[in-house]
Every structure is written in structure tokens, then in C-alpha cells.
Design an enzyme around this catalytic site. Structure first.
Site, mmCIF file in Angstrom:
data_model
loop_
_atom_site.group_PDB
_atom_site.id
_atom_site.type_symbol
_atom_site.label_atom_id
_atom_site.label_comp_id
_atom_site.label_asym_id
_atom_site.label_seq_id
_atom_site.Cartn_x
_atom_site.Cartn_y
_atom_site.Cartn_z
ATOM 1 N N ALA A 130 0.863 -1.179 0.000
ATOM 2 C CA ALA A 130 0.000 0.000 0.000
ATOM 3 C C ALA A 130 0.900 1.229 0.000
ATOM 4 O O ALA A 130 2.075 1.148 0.369
ATOM 5 C CB ALA A 130 -0.897 -0.023 1.229
ATOM 6 N N GLY B 124 0.658 -5.077 0.924
ATOM 7 C CA GLY B 124 -0.563 -5.110 0.117
ATOM 8 C C GLY B 124 -0.324 -5.735 -1.256
ATOM 9 O O GLY B 124 -1.254 -6.300 -1.847
ATOM 10 N N GLU C 90 -0.600 -9.312 -0.686
ATOM 11 C CA GLU C 90 -2.018 -9.582 -0.402
ATOM 12 C C GLU C 90 -2.854 -9.531 -1.677
ATOM 13 O O GLU C 90 -3.761 -10.347 -1.873
ATOM 14 C CB GLU C 90 -2.539 -8.567 0.629
ATOM 15 N N GLU D 52 5.048 -5.254 6.887
ATOM 16 C CA GLU D 52 4.365 -4.219 7.670
ATOM 17 C C GLU D 52 4.972 -4.057 9.056
ATOM 18 O O GLU D 52 5.041 -2.960 9.603
ATOM 19 C CB GLU D 52 2.864 -4.544 7.783
HETATM 20 C C1 HXC Z 1 5.126 4.318 -1.183
HETATM 21 C C2 HXC Z 1 7.045 3.367 -1.988
HETATM 22 C C3 HXC Z 1 6.660 2.114 -1.490
HETATM 23 C C4 HXC Z 1 5.398 2.016 -0.812
HETATM 24 C C5 HXC Z 1 8.563 1.887 -2.464
HETATM 25 N N1 HXC Z 1 8.238 3.191 -2.584
HETATM 26 N N2 HXC Z 1 7.626 1.217 -1.792
HETATM 27 N N3 HXC Z 1 6.285 4.464 -1.837
HETATM 28 N N4 HXC Z 1 4.687 3.148 -0.685
HETATM 29 N N5 HXC Z 1 4.912 0.856 -0.333
HETATM 30 C C6 HXC Z 1 8.995 4.244 -3.252
HETATM 31 C C7 HXC Z 1 10.187 4.690 -2.437
HETATM 32 O O1 HXC Z 1 9.797 5.633 -1.466
HETATM 33 C C8 HXC Z 1 11.062 5.301 -3.523
HETATM 34 O O2 HXC Z 1 10.581 6.573 -3.845
HETATM 35 C C9 HXC Z 1 10.782 4.395 -4.721
HETATM 36 O O3 HXC Z 1 9.541 3.743 -4.455
HETATM 37 C C10 HXC Z 1 11.839 3.312 -4.898
HETATM 38 O O4 HXC Z 1 11.980 2.634 -3.668
HETATM 39 P P1 HXC Z 1 13.374 2.431 -2.917
HETATM 40 O O5 HXC Z 1 13.062 2.147 -1.495
HETATM 41 O O6 HXC Z 1 14.305 3.564 -3.208
HETATM 42 O O7 HXC Z 1 13.911 1.139 -3.677
HETATM 43 P P2 HXC Z 1 14.879 0.001 -3.132
HETATM 44 O O8 HXC Z 1 15.995 0.580 -2.321
HETATM 45 O O9 HXC Z 1 15.218 -0.824 -4.325
HETATM 46 O O10 HXC Z 1 13.985 -0.865 -2.121
HETATM 47 C C11 HXC Z 1 12.890 -1.577 -2.597
HETATM 48 C C12 HXC Z 1 11.961 -2.024 -1.419
HETATM 49 C C13 HXC Z 1 11.617 -0.784 -0.566
HETATM 50 C C14 HXC Z 1 12.718 -3.055 -0.568
HETATM 51 C C15 HXC Z 1 10.742 -2.675 -2.008
HETATM 52 O O11 HXC Z 1 11.122 0.234 -1.429
HETATM 53 C C16 HXC Z 1 10.599 -1.045 0.490
HETATM 54 O O12 HXC Z 1 10.906 -1.623 1.530
HETATM 55 N N6 HXC Z 1 9.359 -0.566 0.262
HETATM 56 C C17 HXC Z 1 8.321 -0.615 1.256
HETATM 57 C C18 HXC Z 1 7.751 -1.988 1.377
HETATM 58 C C19 HXC Z 1 6.675 -2.053 2.436
HETATM 59 O O13 HXC Z 1 6.910 -1.722 3.632
HETATM 60 N N7 HXC Z 1 5.453 -2.436 2.051
HETATM 61 C C20 HXC Z 1 4.335 -2.568 2.958
HETATM 62 C C21 HXC Z 1 3.550 -1.279 2.965
HETATM 63 S S1 HXC Z 1 2.239 -1.330 4.132
HETATM 64 P P3 HXC Z 1 11.585 7.827 -4.059
HETATM 65 O O14 HXC Z 1 10.680 8.982 -4.236
HETATM 66 O O15 HXC Z 1 12.450 7.867 -2.852
HETATM 67 O O16 HXC Z 1 12.364 7.454 -5.303
HETATM 68 C C22 HXC Z 1 1.032 -2.253 3.403
HETATM 69 C C23 HXC Z 1 -0.216 -2.464 4.223
HETATM 70 C C24 HXC Z 1 -1.318 -3.027 3.391
HETATM 71 O O17 HXC Z 1 1.159 -2.703 2.318
HETATM 72 C C25 HXC Z 1 -2.606 -2.879 4.123
HETATM 73 C C26 HXC Z 1 -3.790 -3.207 3.237
HETATM 74 C C27 HXC Z 1 -4.084 -2.231 2.190
#
Ligand code: HXC
Length: 259
Positions: free
Chosen positions: A67, A110, A113, A133
Site C-alpha cells: 500500500a 498489500g 495480499e 508491515e
Molecule cells: C510508497 C514506496 C513504497 C510504498 C517503495 N516506494 N515502496 N512508496 N509506498 N509501499 C517508493 C520509495 O519511497 C522510492 O521513492 C521508490 O519507491 C523506490 O523505492 P526504494 O526504497 O528507493 O527502492 P529500493 O531501495 O530498491 O527498495 C525496494 C523495497 C523498498 C525493498 C521494495 O522500497 C521497500 O521496503 N518498500 C516498502 C515496502 C513495504 O513496507 N510495504 C508494505 C507497505 S504497508 P523515491 O521517491 O524515494 O524514489 C502495506 C499495508 C497493506 O502494504 C494494508 C492493506 C491495504
């Protein structure tokens, strides 16, 4: 649509459609807008009589990295309720046509999911799955703790959900989360072959099979077997059941019309 791309016909095949999640700059983070567009596109395909199977994919970096964290960071619980952010997720369950998730790169939070909400998941050998998460101070909220546990069992699900660490495609296959792992280059071709094979089957029976398999997660086994049998009886009201069985006995290919 700004956040997704719909290809229909896909590969020149009017029975198959492909939806591509398309926010590459943020690894296809699932914003509220993206989810609304996705559901809208799925309902259009659901209502289109010629479409028989749907592929959902992302790009080589990510299926979806979760998400949209930027959209959620300052949200209050009441925002989550009043914005009705989960309506799109609930609407996904209303699609009766088969959806194949073709996962390249990250399927996290998400994103994992969403892939698990599809009917069949196939992955490229670069795919990575996780429920991270916990690393950002929250929990899965769109079925992650439930679908993952049912797919891979409690201990492995606990390990993934409590550590937030990712697993690779081979592990996901070994643990039963995905049906097939392919090279990156052939992922969409394999997804298409699968979609085409399903599209060649009797559409009413395909829908009823999907419904019956899903009941395995919802009901007691004896109630679900009753449900399955009623769907079996129901196919005998379809012309396609007569066509399928007659074609077998006449040693020819069936021609399914979808009724
Ligand atoms: C918003 C995101 C994002 C996310 C990545 N980005 N994931 N933005 N929401 N979930 C953005 C980063 O901010 C960054 O933007 C760009 O995408 C590239 O990501 P990087 O982190 O620079 O890439 P990298 O170093 O290769 O790492 C990849 C990654 C990491 C390991 C996937 O991005 C990451 O850990 N993302 C978050 C994963 C996460 O926590 N997902 C769960 C979310 S909560 P900029 O502008 O800096 O270039 C969830 C709850 C669901 O899903 C509930 C139900 C709906």
C-alpha cells in the site's frame, strides 16, 4: 486510467485481458486511486461477455511494493474508515472470472495480499514475497495474516509476518504460495498460456469451479462438499456441459459458447 494499463484483447486474443499496475516510480505502490481504477477495470472485464480470463501483473521491478506508505503515514483510524479505503479490496472478491497474478520483482505487503487475492499466482525467478508491515510499525490489513497462513502454514507465516523478511520465488514455490516459477523473460507468455487454456474451458463451469474452490476457505468441509455438489448439478443446466460430454463421446473438440 492513470495508474493501470488494460490490454484487451491481449496477444490478439479477445478471451484474455491483461491489467498492468503502472506506478513504476514508486514500485507500483497501491494508492487508493490505483485500487479504485483496478476494481473499475475488473468490473468492466467482468461485464464483457467475451473476456474469459484475466492476467494481473506489474513490471520487472515490482508487482507491487505494498500500500502507498506516503498516503497512509499520517492517517488516523477514522480516516481509514471514512475514506472507505478497503472498499476496493472487498470488491475484488466479487469478480467471478479467473484472475492470474503474474509476479515479477517485489510483491510486498498489500502487493503480496493482492497477488494472494488472485486465483492463481505464478512468479518469475526474480520475484520476492513478503509482509514487511511489521518493519514499519503496523500489521497486514488486507488478508495477509489469513491467506498467507492458509497457503504456507502457521509457522512459516508467523516467521514472515513477525520478521517482515522476504522470501524468494523458489521458496514461495516450495512452500506452496505460487503455482509455478518461470524465467523473467517468459513470465507473461506462461501467464498467457495458462489464461488461454482456462479461456478454452466451459466458462460457466470455470466460474463455478472458482466459487467451489474458494469455499474450501470459507466453510466446513462437509458443507463445502454439499456446495460443490450443487454446483456440479448446476452445470447440467448448461448447454456447454452437453457440448463437452457429447464432444468427448464423438471424439471431437468441444465448442463452448458460455451458456
Ligand atoms: C510508497 C514506496 C513504497 C510504498 C517503495 N516506494 N515502496 N512508496 N509506498 N509501499 C517508493 C520509495 O519511497 C522510492 O521513492 C521508490 O519507491 C523506490 O523505492 P526504494 O526504497 O528507493 O527502492 P529500493 O531501495 O530498491 O527498495 C525496494 C523495497 C523498498 C525493498 C521494495 O522500497 C521497500 O521496503 N518498500 C516498502 C515496502 C513495504 O513496507 N510495504 C508494505 C507497505 S504497508 P523515491 O521517491 O524515494 O524514489 C502495506 C499495508 C497493506 O502494504 C494494508 C492493506 C491495504
Amino acid at each position: 486510467m492513470e495508474n493501470i494499463i488494460v490490454e484487451h484483447p491481449y496477444n490478439g486474443d479477445k478471451h484474455v485481458a491483461l491489467i498492468r499496475l503502472n506506478r513504476p516510480k514508486v514500485l507500483n505502490a497501491l494508492s487508493t486511486e490505483l485500487m479504485q481504477e483496478l476494481v473499475e477495470a475488473l468490473f468492466d472485464l467482468e461485464d464483457n461477455d467475451v473476456v474469459r480470463s484475466i492476467i494481473l501483473t506489474g513490471n520487472e521491478q515490482a508487482f507491487a511494493a505494498g500500500a502507498d506508505i506516503a498516503q497512509m503515514v499520517e492517517a488516523t483510524p477514522i480516516d481509514q474508515i471514512t475514506d472507505n479505503r478497503f472498499r476496493s479490496w472487498q470488491q475484488l472478491a466479487m469478480i467471478t472470472k479467473p484472475i492470474i497474478a503474474a509476479v515479477n520483482g517485489y510483491a510486498l505487503g498489500g502487493g503480496c495480499e493482492l497477488a494472494m487475492s488472485c486465483d492463481i499466482m505464478i512468479a518469475s525467478d526474480s520475484a520476492k514475497f513478503g509482509q514487511p508491515e511489521i518493519k514499519i510499525g503496523t500489521t497486514p490489513g488486507a488478508g495477509g495474516t489469513q491467506r498467507l497462513t492458509r497457503a504456507i502454514g502457521k509457522s512459516k507465516a508467523m516467521m514472515m509476518v513477525l520478521t517482515g523478511e522476504m522470501i524468494d520465488a523458489k521458496t514461495a514455490y516450495d512452500w506452496g504460495l505460487v503455482a509455478k516459477v518461470t524465467p523473467v523473460k517468459t513470465l507473461l507468455q506462461e501467464a498467457y498460456e495458462l489464461a488461454k487454456t482456462i479461456a478454452n474451458r466451459a466458462p460457466v463451469a470455470v466460474r463455478l469451479c472458482k466459487e467451489s474452490v474458494n469455499k474450501a476457505y470459507e466453510m466446513s468441509q462437509s458443507d463445502a462438499i454439499d456446495f460443490e455438489r450443487r454446483n456440479f448439478y448446476l452445470t447440467f443446466a448448461s448447454r456447454d456441459q452437453k457440448e463437452g460430454m457429447r464432444a468427448f463421446l464423438e471424439k471431437r473438440e468441444p465448442e463452448y459458447k458460455g451458456d
